[in-house]
Design an enzyme around this catalytic site. Structure first.
Site, short mmCIF file in Angstrom:
data_model
loop_
_atom_site.label_atom_id
_atom_site.label_comp_id
_atom_site.label_asym_id
_atom_site.label_seq_id
_atom_site.Cartn_x
_atom_site.Cartn_y
_atom_site.Cartn_z
N GLU A 70 0.32 3.82 1.40
CA GLU A 70 0.44 4.43 3.22
C GLU A 70 1.71 3.66 3.74
OE1 GLU A 70 -2.43 5.30 5.76
OE2 GLU A 70 -2.95 6.21 3.53
N SER B 258 0.66 -0.86 0.34
CA SER B 258 -0.10 -0.58 -0.17
C SER B 258 0.48 1.46 0.22
CB SER B 258 -0.88 0.19 1.41
OG SER B 258 -1.01 1.40 1.51
N TYR C 250 -1.68 -0.05 10.77
CA TYR C 250 -1.58 -0.68 9.00
C TYR C 250 -0.75 -0.68 8.50
CZ TYR C 250 -3.58 -0.97 4.32
OH TYR C 250 -3.20 -0.91 3.38
P1 NDP Z 1 -11.75 -4.60 1.52
O1 NDP Z 1 -11.25 -4.20 3.21
O2 NDP Z 1 -12.45 -4.54 1.10
O3 NDP Z 1 -10.89 -6.19 1.63
C1 NDP Z 1 -10.63 -7.34 2.80
C2 NDP Z 1 -10.71 -8.69 2.05
O4 NDP Z 1 -10.13 -8.91 3.31
C3 NDP Z 1 -12.18 -9.05 2.54
O5 NDP Z 1 -12.32 -10.06 1.78
C4 NDP Z 1 -11.89 -9.20 3.97
O6 NDP Z 1 -13.17 -10.93 4.92
C5 NDP Z 1 -10.36 -10.74 3.98
N1 NDP Z 1 -10.11 -10.41 5.80
C6 NDP Z 1 -10.63 -9.63 6.54
N2 NDP Z 1 -9.65 -9.91 7.90
C7 NDP Z 1 -9.61 -11.15 7.48
C8 NDP Z 1 -8.50 -12.50 7.65
N3 NDP Z 1 -8.26 -12.72 9.15
N4 NDP Z 1 -8.81 -13.40 6.86
C9 NDP Z 1 -9.18 -13.85 5.66
N5 NDP Z 1 -9.67 -12.98 5.41
C10 NDP Z 1 -9.83 -11.74 5.61
O7 NDP Z 1 -9.98 -4.16 1.21
P2 NDP Z 1 -9.62 -4.36 0.01
O8 NDP Z 1 -10.20 -5.14 -0.80
O9 NDP Z 1 -9.78 -2.55 -0.62
O10 NDP Z 1 -8.09 -4.17 -0.80
C11 NDP Z 1 -7.41 -5.51 -0.43
C12 NDP Z 1 -5.59 -5.46 -0.47
O11 NDP Z 1 -5.16 -4.03 -0.94
C13 NDP Z 1 -6.26 -5.28 1.38
O12 NDP Z 1 -4.81 -5.89 1.80
C14 NDP Z 1 -5.38 -4.16 1.93
O13 NDP Z 1 -5.11 -3.75 2.66
C15 NDP Z 1 -4.63 -3.81 0.21
N6 NDP Z 1 -4.51 -2.47 -0.31
C16 NDP Z 1 -5.77 -1.33 -0.94
C17 NDP Z 1 -6.06 0.18 -1.42
C18 NDP Z 1 -7.56 0.58 -2.06
O14 NDP Z 1 -7.30 1.58 -1.61
N7 NDP Z 1 -8.32 -0.53 -1.60
C19 NDP Z 1 -4.67 0.70 -2.04
C20 NDP Z 1 -3.47 -0.07 -1.62
C21 NDP Z 1 -3.72 -1.30 -0.67
P3 NDP Z 1 -14.69 -10.28 4.57
O15 NDP Z 1 -15.50 -9.63 3.09
O16 NDP Z 1 -14.80 -11.00 5.82
O17 NDP Z 1 -14.35 -8.22 5.53
P1 GDR Z 2 -7.50 5.52 3.70
O1 GDR Z 2 -8.25 5.86 2.76
O2 GDR Z 2 -6.70 5.62 5.17
O3 GDR Z 2 -6.40 6.81 2.65
O4 GDR Z 2 -6.48 4.04 3.23
P2 GDR Z 2 -9.39 6.30 4.21
O5 GDR Z 2 -10.68 6.69 2.26
O6 GDR Z 2 -9.84 5.72 5.45
O7 GDR Z 2 -8.72 7.55 4.46
C1 GDR Z 2 -8.48 9.11 2.53
C2 GDR Z 2 -8.32 10.22 3.61
O8 GDR Z 2 -9.90 10.52 4.01
C3 GDR Z 2 -10.24 11.32 5.70
N1 GDR Z 2 -10.94 10.99 6.21
C4 GDR Z 2 -11.77 10.23 6.81
N2 GDR Z 2 -11.31 9.00 6.02
C5 GDR Z 2 -12.61 8.34 6.69
N3 GDR Z 2 -12.76 6.94 6.38
N4 GDR Z 2 -13.94 8.96 7.11
C6 GDR Z 2 -13.69 9.54 7.59
O9 GDR Z 2 -14.72 10.25 8.01
C7 GDR Z 2 -13.10 10.89 7.04
N5 GDR Z 2 -12.28 12.36 6.74
C8 GDR Z 2 -11.46 12.68 6.09
C9 GDR Z 2 -8.67 10.35 6.29
O10 GDR Z 2 -8.43 10.77 7.21
C10 GDR Z 2 -6.87 10.26 5.21
O11 GDR Z 2 -6.94 10.97 5.30
C11 GDR Z 2 -7.47 3.62 2.23
C12 GDR Z 2 -7.39 1.78 2.56
O12 GDR Z 2 -7.60 1.35 1.61
C13 GDR Z 2 -5.64 1.29 2.87
O13 GDR Z 2 -6.45 -0.46 3.15
C14 GDR Z 2 -5.56 1.51 1.65
O14 GDR Z 2 -3.82 0.56 1.53
C15 GDR Z 2 -4.97 2.55 1.57
O15 GDR Z 2 -6.28 3.22 1.07
C16 GDR Z 2 -3.92 2.77 0.29
#
Ligand code: NDP
Ligand code: GDR
Length: 355
Positions: free
Chosen positions: A143, A141, A164
């Site tokens: 992050e 990520s 995280y």
């Molecule tokens: P989601 O939160 O939508 O999905 C996470 C998945 O992991 C779900 O299927 C969830 O299951 C499963 N999960 C959570 N805990 C466990 C566990 N203990 N054992 C098995 N499965 C588990 O994430 P995204 O699809 O958005 O992201 C996919 C991956 O990419 C993640 O690793 C995330 O950290 C990473 N990532 C995401 C980004 C983004 O912008 N979306 C950017 C960079 C990295 P359940 O449905 O039951 O909750």
């Molecule tokens: P992020 O996504 O932390 O970048 O992680 P999120 O959408 O949670 O936050 C983005 C930014 O928005 C600000 N923010 C808020 N965020 C949330 N969730 N709720 C609020 O009410 C709110 N108000 C402002 C946050 O402070 C932050 O700066 C996501 C996840 O998908 C990670 O798993 C992944 O690795 C990174 O993107 C890349």
């Protein structure tokens, strides 16, 4: 890789029920894969995002198979590997909410960091025992860059700012270590934020599109948010999963930043959403300190030169298209809610308080 061309390649996805897992599963099916997913046991169904591609295993020629498992349970992961015999593994499972990781740091480390280690150990032993070769994608990520200044690329130092992000850095280095120590094919994707209509409702983009469309239809009055100044490089999840696959089709494993190269603030995202709905966001948004993070990541902007030049990947959906796609989808959802409400059903807004 499977040598028999009559036998489809098998992919195993951890996190198949998540946003990315669902798009990746769709994409891999189109590529002709047999897709296996790890699903954790929950008391309610958690397969909403993949119900449309899942077929009953009793039907003819199903392409998607689900297996109960959890990243905290190494024995189960080993069993799944022997059952599925995958050619490729996409490790997407994670407690992926940054703010929640401050409340649940140990659990986050267990799933994200140690969970990855469990999987790598299981694959190492599986390859030794069977002589098979398995390629692994590790979901890193942006992050991980945390407070490192933008633009961030593959050579930018990590400075994680949440449990995280620290856990993702650990998983990244486990992956590099297993590649160097055991010659395993493991690619780290360093993906910047990617969104979609399937984004979890407590991430800021979806929280905004859900609330704004509900406000438009009179189902909600206000939206409470945290830091509006942070800037993110937002792309479309459907595009980003293709880069994951491309990383596993190369001769040698490597690490890649995946990003659009364009950043916007949360405030700009708000502006864009409310403008489509012909509303002024300032009349509906209130700042609630509970959504501030103990340590914030201010500015993420990816440098996608390597992924473009080496993998030939570039995003198809731009920022405006993404916002419109999410607004249109959530407007339809809000219309359905309104229909139910008008028919006398009680409508509850789930989970909005905790994101
Ligand atoms: P989601 O939160 O939508 O999905 C996470 C998945 O992991 C779900 O299927 C969830 O299951 C499963 N999960 C959570 N805990 C466990 C566990 N203990 N054992 C098995 N499965 C588990 O994430 P995204 O699809 O958005 O992201 C996919 C991956 O990419 C993640 O690793 C995330 O950290 C990473 N990532 C995401 C980004 C983004 O912008 N979306 C950017 C960079 C990295 P359940 O449905 O039951 O909750
Ligand atoms: P992020 O996504 O932390 O970048 O992680 P999120 O959408 O949670 O936050 C983005 C930014 O928005 C600000 N923010 C808020 N965020 C949330 N969730 N709720 C609020 O009410 C709110 N108000 C402002 C946050 O402070 C932050 O700066 C996501 C996840 O998908 C990670 O798993 C992944 O690795 C990174 O993107 C890349």
């Amino acid at each position: 890789m499977s040598n028999d061309i009559s036998c489809p390649r098998r992919a195993l996805i951890s996190g198949i029920t998540g946003q990315d897992g669902s798009y990746l599963a769709e994409f891999l099916i189109k590529q002709g894969y047999q897709v296996h997913g790890i699903v954790r046991r929950t008391s309610l169904f958690n397969t909403d995002r993949i119900d449309h591609i899942y077929q009953d295993p009793h039907e003819n020629n199903p392409q998607v198979f689900l297996h109960y498992g959890d990243m905290t349970d190494g024995t189960g992961l080993r069993r799944i590997l022997h059952k599925v015999r995958p050619d490729e593994i996409y490790n997407l499972a994670a407690q992926s909410h940054v703010k929640v990781s401050f409340d649940q740091p140990e659990y986050t480390a267990d799933t994200v960091a140690t969970g990855t280690l469990r999987l790598l150990e299981a694959v190492r032993d599986y390859m030794d025992e069977t002589g098979s070769v398995v390629r692994i994608y590790q979901a890193g990520s942006s992050e991980m860059f945390g407070s490192s200044l933008p633009p961030q690329s593959e050579v930018t130092p990590f400075h994680p700012r949440s449990p995280y992000a620290v856990s993702k850095v650990a998983a990244y280095w486990y992956a590099v270590n297993y590649r160097e120590a055991y010659g395993m094919y493991i690619a780290n994707g360093i993906l910047f934020n990617h969104e979609s209509p399937r984004r979890g409702e407590t991430f800021v983009t979806r929280k905004i599109t859900r609330a704004a469309t509900r406000i438009k239809l009179g189902l909600q009055q206000k939206i409470y948010l945290g830091n509006l100044a942070s800037r993110r490089d937002w792309g479309y999840a459907g595009d980003f999963v293709e880069a994951m696959w491309l990383m596993l089709q190369q001769e040698k494993p490597d690490d890649y930043v995946v990003a659009t190269g364009e950043a916007h603030s949360v405030e700009e995202f708000l502006e864009a959403v409310f403008a489509i709905l012909e509303l002024n966001w300032r009349e509906y948004v209130e700042i609630d300190a509970r959504y501030f993070r103990p340590a914030e990541v201010d500015f993420l902007l990816g440098d996608p030169v390597k992924v473009r030049n080496v993998l030939g990947w570039k995003p198809r959906v731009n920022f405006d298209d993404l916002v419109r796609m999410m607004v249109e989808s959530d407007l339809e959802l809000a219309r359905q809610e309104k229909t139910l409400r008008d028919a006398g059903h009680r409508i509850v807004s789930r989970g909005m308080a905790i994101g």
